[in-house]
Write a protein that holds these residues in place. Structure first.
Motif, PDB file in Angstrom:
ATOM      1  N   VAL A   1     -35.977  33.878  57.481  1.00  0.00           N
ATOM      2  CA  VAL A   1     -36.096  32.052  56.907  1.00  0.00           C
ATOM      3  C   VAL A   1     -34.792  31.652  56.232  1.00  0.00           C
ATOM      4  CG1 VAL A   1     -36.930  31.189  54.858  1.00  0.00           C
ATOM      5  CG2 VAL A   1     -38.975  32.088  56.245  1.00  0.00           C
TER       6      VAL A   1
ATOM      7  N   GLN B   1     -38.730  36.772  55.615  1.00  0.00           N
ATOM      8  CA  GLN B   1     -37.863  36.378  54.400  1.00  0.00           C
ATOM      9  C   GLN B   1     -35.682  36.533  55.087  1.00  0.00           C
ATOM     10  OE1 GLN B   1     -38.071  39.223  51.000  1.00  0.00           O
ATOM     11  NE2 GLN B   1     -40.060  39.137  51.133  1.00  0.00           N
TER      12      GLN B   1
ATOM     13  N   ARG C   1     -48.410  37.693  46.335  1.00  0.00           N
ATOM     14  CA  ARG C   1     -47.666  36.702  46.057  1.00  0.00           C
ATOM     15  C   ARG C   1     -47.539  35.753  46.831  1.00  0.00           C
ATOM     16  NH1 ARG C   1     -43.494  41.548  48.457  1.00  0.00           N
ATOM     17  NH2 ARG C   1     -44.762  41.688  49.187  1.00  0.00           N
ATOM     18  N   THR C   2     -47.274  34.747  46.419  1.00  0.00           N
ATOM     19  CA  THR C   2     -47.209  32.793  47.366  1.00  0.00           C
ATOM     20  C   THR C   2     -46.034  32.452  47.487  1.00  0.00           C
ATOM     21  OG1 THR C   2     -46.844  32.289  45.205  1.00  0.00           O
ATOM     22  CG2 THR C   2     -48.886  32.740  45.781  1.00  0.00           C
ATOM     23  N   GLY C   3     -45.898  32.065  48.772  1.00  0.00           N
ATOM     24  CA  GLY C   3     -44.478  31.926  49.104  1.00  0.00           C
ATOM     25  C   GLY C   3     -43.949  32.464  50.222  1.00  0.00           C
ATOM     26  N   VAL C   4     -42.415  32.088  50.227  1.00  0.00           N
ATOM     27  CA  VAL C   4     -41.248  33.771  51.238  1.00  0.00           C
ATOM     28  C   VAL C   4     -41.603  35.048  50.520  1.00  0.00           C
ATOM     29  CG1 VAL C   4     -39.252  33.864  51.262  1.00  0.00           C
ATOM     30  CG2 VAL C   4     -39.676  31.174  51.573  1.00  0.00           C
TER      31      VAL C   4
END
Length: 240
Positions: free
Chosen positions: A39, A36, A25-28
């Motif tokens: 953010v 999470q 998985r990438t990003g948030v």
């Protein structure tokens, strides 16, 4: 002759799924749940702050209305001085003067004595930082200039405040010049800036050759009284 029996239909075998771990998985989405949530909370705070700022600026430039009449002081406290709005870009008669802001300081030396510096041209420093720079800093271009405009707009010719924002403009200018003096190392090791004095030198821009306008090109100086530097500001820049 009997026909040969038809062969039974056999469904094709399903394609083999590639083996191995799923793609990362990438990003948030790659963060753990607590991160999470953090953010998402930070983005919500930024969005709310942006909406509040845009609303305050809109109310500041909008015509007088019920909200501005009831909460005008809070709106001004938010906008001034950093986010002040004006229409000088579209002025029919743009500025035709060069204004240089200069400062000198009284410094308490390490042995308990006092010394006074010479006049330091802060505007000239900003000019050198801008000259030839394709991407000049907004601070070099506008911070000192707008602070001085703010002071002049809230004081008369005798340096007396003409409104409730006079004290704010004095504090704003004083903090800027003290920070500049500290950055330039005016106070050495064990020394403290105790007082500062600011003056301006205003010179009219020479009219073009085709103009018949007659103006004086002699500089006009405005000298402010000495300002005491509060202990917290002086301590912030002292060395030793």
């Amino acid at each position: 002759m009997a026909a040969a029996p038809a062969e039974p239909l056999v469904p094709p075998a399903p394609a083999e799924q590639p083996s191995g771990p799923p793609p990362p998985r990438t990003g948030v989405a790659a963060l753990s749940l607590p991160y999470q949530v953090g953010v998402a909370f930070a983005l919500a705070v930024v969005a709310v702050a942006a909406c509040v700022h845009l609303g305050m600026v809109f109310l500041h430039v909008a015509p007088s209305n019920t909200v501005t009449k009831q909460h005008g002081e809070a709106i001004e406290d938010w906008v001034y001085p950093e986010f002040e709005q004006n229409w000088k870009l579209f002025a029919p008669n743009p500025l035709q003067q060069n204004v240089a802001v200069q400062v000198r300081a009284q410094v308490r030396t390490a042995d308990g004595g006092d010394r006074t510096t010479g006049w330091i041209d802060l505007s000239a420093q900003d000019g050198r930082a801008i000259d030839g720079n394709l991407l000049p800093s907004h601070t070099d271009q506008n911070l000192l200039r707008r602070a001085w405009d703010f002071y002049v707009a809230t004081h008369d010719g005798d340096n007396r405040a003409t409104g409730s924002r006079g004290g704010l403009s004095e504090t704003y200018v004083r903090r800027i010049v003290v920070l500049r003096l500290e950055r330039d190392g005016v106070a050495g090791k064990g020394e403290v800036i105790e007082m500062v004095q600011v003056r301006s030198s205003t010179t009219s821009v020479k009219p073009p050759e085709w103009s018949d306008e007659k103006i004086s090109l002699e500089p006009v100086r405005r000298v402010l009284p000495w300002w005491q530097v509060p202990a917290d500001e002086a301590a912030a820049g002292s060395i030793g």
